[in-house]
Design a protein around this motif. Structure first.
Motif, PDB file in Angstrom:
ATOM      1  N   ILE A 172      19.553  50.876  -5.604  1.00  0.00           N
ATOM      2  CA  ILE A 172      18.288  50.528  -6.033  1.00  0.00           C
ATOM      3  C   ILE A 172      17.706  50.915  -7.268  1.00  0.00           C
ATOM      4  CG2 ILE A 172      16.153  49.678  -5.335  1.00  0.00           C
ATOM      5  CD1 ILE A 172      18.725  47.527  -4.420  1.00  0.00           C
ATOM      6  N   LYS A 173      17.446  52.461  -6.927  1.00  0.00           N
ATOM      7  CA  LYS A 173      16.883  53.517  -7.422  1.00  0.00           C
ATOM      8  C   LYS A 173      17.762  53.521  -9.212  1.00  0.00           C
ATOM      9  CE  LYS A 173      12.845  54.966  -5.303  1.00  0.00           C
ATOM     10  NZ  LYS A 173      11.387  54.108  -5.744  1.00  0.00           N
ATOM     11  N   ALA A 174      18.846  53.421  -9.162  1.00  0.00           N
ATOM     12  CA  ALA A 174      19.525  54.125 -10.228  1.00  0.00           C
ATOM     13  C   ALA A 174      19.343  52.197 -10.931  1.00  0.00           C
ATOM     14  CB  ALA A 174      21.131  53.418  -9.429  1.00  0.00           C
ATOM     15  N   ILE A 175      20.176  50.968 -10.491  1.00  0.00           N
ATOM     16  CA  ILE A 175      19.637  49.993 -11.318  1.00  0.00           C
ATOM     17  C   ILE A 175      17.774  49.508 -11.659  1.00  0.00           C
ATOM     18  CG2 ILE A 175      20.075  47.344 -11.299  1.00  0.00           C
ATOM     19  CD1 ILE A 175      22.066  47.437  -8.376  1.00  0.00           C
ATOM     20  N   THR A 176      17.625  49.658 -10.841  1.00  0.00           N
ATOM     21  CA  THR A 176      15.482  49.901 -11.661  1.00  0.00           C
ATOM     22  C   THR A 176      15.795  51.338 -12.489  1.00  0.00           C
ATOM     23  OG1 THR A 176      15.151  49.424  -9.243  1.00  0.00           O
ATOM     24  CG2 THR A 176      13.318  50.538 -10.853  1.00  0.00           C
ATOM     25  N   TYR A 177      16.317  52.342 -12.650  1.00  0.00           N
ATOM     26  CA  TYR A 177      16.598  53.219 -13.376  1.00  0.00           C
ATOM     27  C   TYR A 177      16.434  52.557 -15.200  1.00  0.00           C
ATOM     28  CZ  TYR A 177      16.484  57.037 -16.550  1.00  0.00           C
ATOM     29  OH  TYR A 177      17.640  58.095 -17.819  1.00  0.00           O
ATOM     30  N   LEU A 178      17.845  52.125 -14.745  1.00  0.00           N
ATOM     31  CA  LEU A 178      18.956  50.808 -16.971  1.00  0.00           C
ATOM     32  C   LEU A 178      18.175  50.104 -16.872  1.00  0.00           C
ATOM     33  CD1 LEU A 178      22.074  51.662 -14.543  1.00  0.00           C
ATOM     34  CD2 LEU A 178      21.655  52.569 -16.760  1.00  0.00           C
ATOM     35  N   LEU A 179      17.676  49.401 -15.775  1.00  0.00           N
ATOM     36  CA  LEU A 179      16.837  48.466 -16.646  1.00  0.00           C
ATOM     37  C   LEU A 179      15.491  48.621 -17.157  1.00  0.00           C
ATOM     38  CD1 LEU A 179      17.316  45.261 -13.186  1.00  0.00           C
ATOM     39  CD2 LEU A 179      18.341  45.764 -15.967  1.00  0.00           C
ATOM     40  N   MET A 180      14.917  49.689 -16.326  1.00  0.00           N
ATOM     41  CA  MET A 180      13.513  49.803 -17.090  1.00  0.00           C
ATOM     42  C   MET A 180      13.133  50.808 -17.905  1.00  0.00           C
ATOM     43  SD  MET A 180      11.457  47.321 -15.586  1.00  0.00           S
ATOM     44  CE  MET A 180       9.779  47.904 -15.487  1.00  0.00           C
ATOM     45  N   HIS A 181      14.143  51.690 -18.073  1.00  0.00           N
ATOM     46  CA  HIS A 181      14.388  52.835 -18.619  1.00  0.00           C
ATOM     47  C   HIS A 181      15.737  53.175 -19.202  1.00  0.00           C
ATOM     48  CE1 HIS A 181       9.879  54.163 -16.955  1.00  0.00           C
ATOM     49  NE2 HIS A 181      10.940  53.518 -15.923  1.00  0.00           N
ATOM     50  N   GLY A 182      16.569  53.033 -18.756  1.00  0.00           N
ATOM     51  CA  GLY A 182      18.022  53.388 -18.917  1.00  0.00           C
ATOM     52  C   GLY A 182      18.284  52.169 -20.714  1.00  0.00           C
ATOM     53  N   PHE A 183      18.545  51.103 -20.504  1.00  0.00           N
ATOM     54  CA  PHE A 183      18.603  50.778 -21.439  1.00  0.00           C
ATOM     55  C   PHE A 183      17.659  51.252 -22.474  1.00  0.00           C
ATOM     56  CE2 PHE A 183      20.556  48.019 -17.994  1.00  0.00           C
ATOM     57  CZ  PHE A 183      22.140  48.404 -18.914  1.00  0.00           C
ATOM     58  N   LEU A 184      16.299  50.736 -22.236  1.00  0.00           N
ATOM     59  CA  LEU A 184      15.082  50.857 -23.189  1.00  0.00           C
ATOM     60  C   LEU A 184      15.082  52.154 -24.243  1.00  0.00           C
ATOM     61  CD1 LEU A 184      12.311  50.838 -24.933  1.00  0.00           C
ATOM     62  CD2 LEU A 184      11.217  50.992 -23.184  1.00  0.00           C
ATOM     63  N   VAL A 208      14.216  44.542 -25.097  1.00  0.00           N
ATOM     64  CA  VAL A 208      15.316  44.764 -24.398  1.00  0.00           C
ATOM     65  C   VAL A 208      14.870  45.165 -22.987  1.00  0.00           C
ATOM     66  CG1 VAL A 208      17.136  46.938 -24.179  1.00  0.00           C
ATOM     67  CG2 VAL A 208      16.947  45.864 -26.153  1.00  0.00           C
ATOM     68  N   ARG A 209      13.593  45.873 -23.899  1.00  0.00           N
ATOM     69  CA  ARG A 209      12.175  46.189 -22.194  1.00  0.00           C
ATOM     70  C   ARG A 209      11.989  44.715 -21.275  1.00  0.00           C
ATOM     71  NH1 ARG A 209       9.695  49.939 -18.989  1.00  0.00           N
ATOM     72  NH2 ARG A 209       8.269  49.431 -18.720  1.00  0.00           N
ATOM     73  N   ALA A 210      11.989  43.584 -21.810  1.00  0.00           N
ATOM     74  CA  ALA A 210      11.475  41.674 -21.595  1.00  0.00           C
ATOM     75  C   ALA A 210      12.507  41.779 -20.672  1.00  0.00           C
ATOM     76  CB  ALA A 210      10.403  41.362 -22.727  1.00  0.00           C
ATOM     77  N   VAL A 211      13.962  41.812 -20.894  1.00  0.00           N
ATOM     78  CA  VAL A 211      14.540  41.611 -20.381  1.00  0.00           C
ATOM     79  C   VAL A 211      15.088  42.982 -19.444  1.00  0.00           C
ATOM     80  CG1 VAL A 211      17.401  41.522 -20.853  1.00  0.00           C
ATOM     81  CG2 VAL A 211      15.849  40.756 -22.521  1.00  0.00           C
ATOM     82  N   GLY A 212      15.043  43.680 -18.894  1.00  0.00           N
ATOM     83  CA  GLY A 212      14.917  44.834 -18.339  1.00  0.00           C
ATOM     84  C   GLY A 212      13.944  44.377 -17.134  1.00  0.00           C
ATOM     85  N   ALA A 213      12.742  44.084 -17.133  1.00  0.00           N
ATOM     86  CA  ALA A 213      11.208  43.525 -16.911  1.00  0.00           C
ATOM     87  C   ALA A 213      11.834  42.692 -15.808  1.00  0.00           C
ATOM     88  CB  ALA A 213      10.147  44.012 -17.061  1.00  0.00           C
ATOM     89  N   VAL A 214      12.567  41.086 -16.732  1.00  0.00           N
ATOM     90  CA  VAL A 214      12.381  40.190 -16.268  1.00  0.00           C
ATOM     91  C   VAL A 214      13.966  40.432 -15.058  1.00  0.00           C
ATOM     92  CG1 VAL A 214      13.650  37.528 -16.259  1.00  0.00           C
ATOM     93  CG2 VAL A 214      12.186  38.784 -17.578  1.00  0.00           C
ATOM     94  N   GLY A 215      15.064  41.215 -15.552  1.00  0.00           N
ATOM     95  CA  GLY A 215      15.682  41.344 -13.955  1.00  0.00           C
ATOM     96  C   GLY A 215      15.260  42.515 -13.020  1.00  0.00           C
ATOM     97  N   TYR A 216      13.995  43.322 -13.143  1.00  0.00           N
ATOM     98  CA  TYR A 216      13.744  43.756 -12.276  1.00  0.00           C
ATOM     99  C   TYR A 216      13.023  42.698 -11.173  1.00  0.00           C
ATOM    100  CZ  TYR A 216      10.409  46.951 -10.179  1.00  0.00           C
ATOM    101  OH  TYR A 216       9.915  47.714  -9.118  1.00  0.00           O
TER     102      TYR A 216
END
Length: 304
Positions: A172-184, A208-216
């Motif tokens: 969960i932490k790993a996916i959250t990091y990728l969606l909110m900070h990693g891809f950005l 990219v940040r918006a898509v990651g936030a929606v995925g989160y």
């Protein structure tokens, strides 16, 4: 008596001389007596004459010379002093500051250190509930690796950080990091490495940040078994209806309008956040002496 004596003499010498009648008896020998004939034809037979009476078998002599085999004929030597000197010179060149081996090793070490720093900082911030205060620094190691060593190094840093979080804190932490900070961070580093303008960089990074936030939001909706997006859109619909009614408009917005408002608000929030990251990271890289590798706006370059 004479005949028996002659036969014994032939036996002593070990052979009988048999010849054809027409070759040994001539016209003169027919007139002689048997005793005279045997005396004239009796001779000493030697081993050489015996061998000469048989047909000669031709012998073939092979003129084969022994070949002298040397070590150089078998193959090249496995080691020579010249090869050792060339290898030492090549290794010395690789271990210099501009050598290929030295640069690859330095890139690997720096990417590993940045990945470890980003992962440990994210874990400590999440554990101490100060993630919102240090959230602007989580993408910095990826951007720095991309600017210094290329886009591939930035991607490796992002993957290494995600793997570290997966091992230490769970998926969960790993996916959250990728969606909110990693891809950005990877998007910002790639755009800055390719010398893109700030307008393009801010827009793409915000998207990219918006898509990651929606995925989160979707991921946590699945985890808590609740549709968080539906709750958000319902609250936005209620707020929009209240605002319109307070201005005297008795209109109810449709769900498409609500979705558009929701997307616009998310994109604006991400755009402001990414713009602040651009200012902060540009100032940081300028202080590190990497201003030449940045494409800064004129107003910002004059300000610093």
């Amino acid at each position: 008596m004479l005949a028996s004596t002659t036969m014994n003499m032939f036996k002593v010498h070990g052979c009988y001389r048999l010849q054809s009648l027409h070759s040994h008896i001539s016209q003169n020998t027919l007139n002689t007596s048997p005793t005279t004939y045997h005396k004239s034809k009796l001779c000493r037979i030697s081993p050489t004459s015996i061998l000469s009476s048989y047909p000669q078998i031709p012998t073939f002599r092979t003129n084969l010379k022994r070949r002298k085999v040397r070590v150089s004929d078998i193959g090249a030597p496995l080691w020579t002093q010249q090869n050792d000197e060339e290898e030492y010179a090549r290794s010395s060149e690789d271990l210099t500051m501009n050598g290929d081996v030295y640069q690859k090793t330095l890139r690997l070490v720096e990417c590993s250190m940045f990945a470890a720093l980003g992962g440990l900082t994210y874990i400590l911030s999440s554990s101490l509930a100060i993630e919102n205060y240090f959230g602007c620094f989580f993408a910095l190691p990826i951007v720095f690796s991309s600017m210094r060593w290329g886009i591939v190094a930035g991607r490796k840093t992002m993957v290494a950080t995600a793997v570290l979080l997966l091992v230490l804190a769970g998926p969960i932490k790993a996916i959250t990091y990728l969606l909110m900070h990693g891809f950005l961070g990877l998007a910002m580093g790639s755009l800055w490495r390719s010398k893109a303008s700030w307008g393009v960089s801010v827009f793409v990074s915000a998207l990219v940040r918006a898509v990651g936030a929606v995925g989160y939001v979707i991921m946590y909706s699945f985890l808590i078994r609740e549709n968080i997006l539906a709750l958000i859109t319902i609250n936005i619909h209620a707020s929009a209806t209240f605002i319109l009614s307070s201005f005297g408009f008795l209109a109810i917005p449709s769900m498409n309008v609500i979705y558009a408002i929701f997307g616009t608000l998310v994109l604006l929030n991400c755009s402001f956040f990414v713009f602040l990251l651009h200012l902060l990271y540009a100032l940081f890289f300028t202080r590190l002496g990497m201003k030449a590798s940045l494409r800064l706006p004129n107003w910002f370059a004059k300000a610093i």
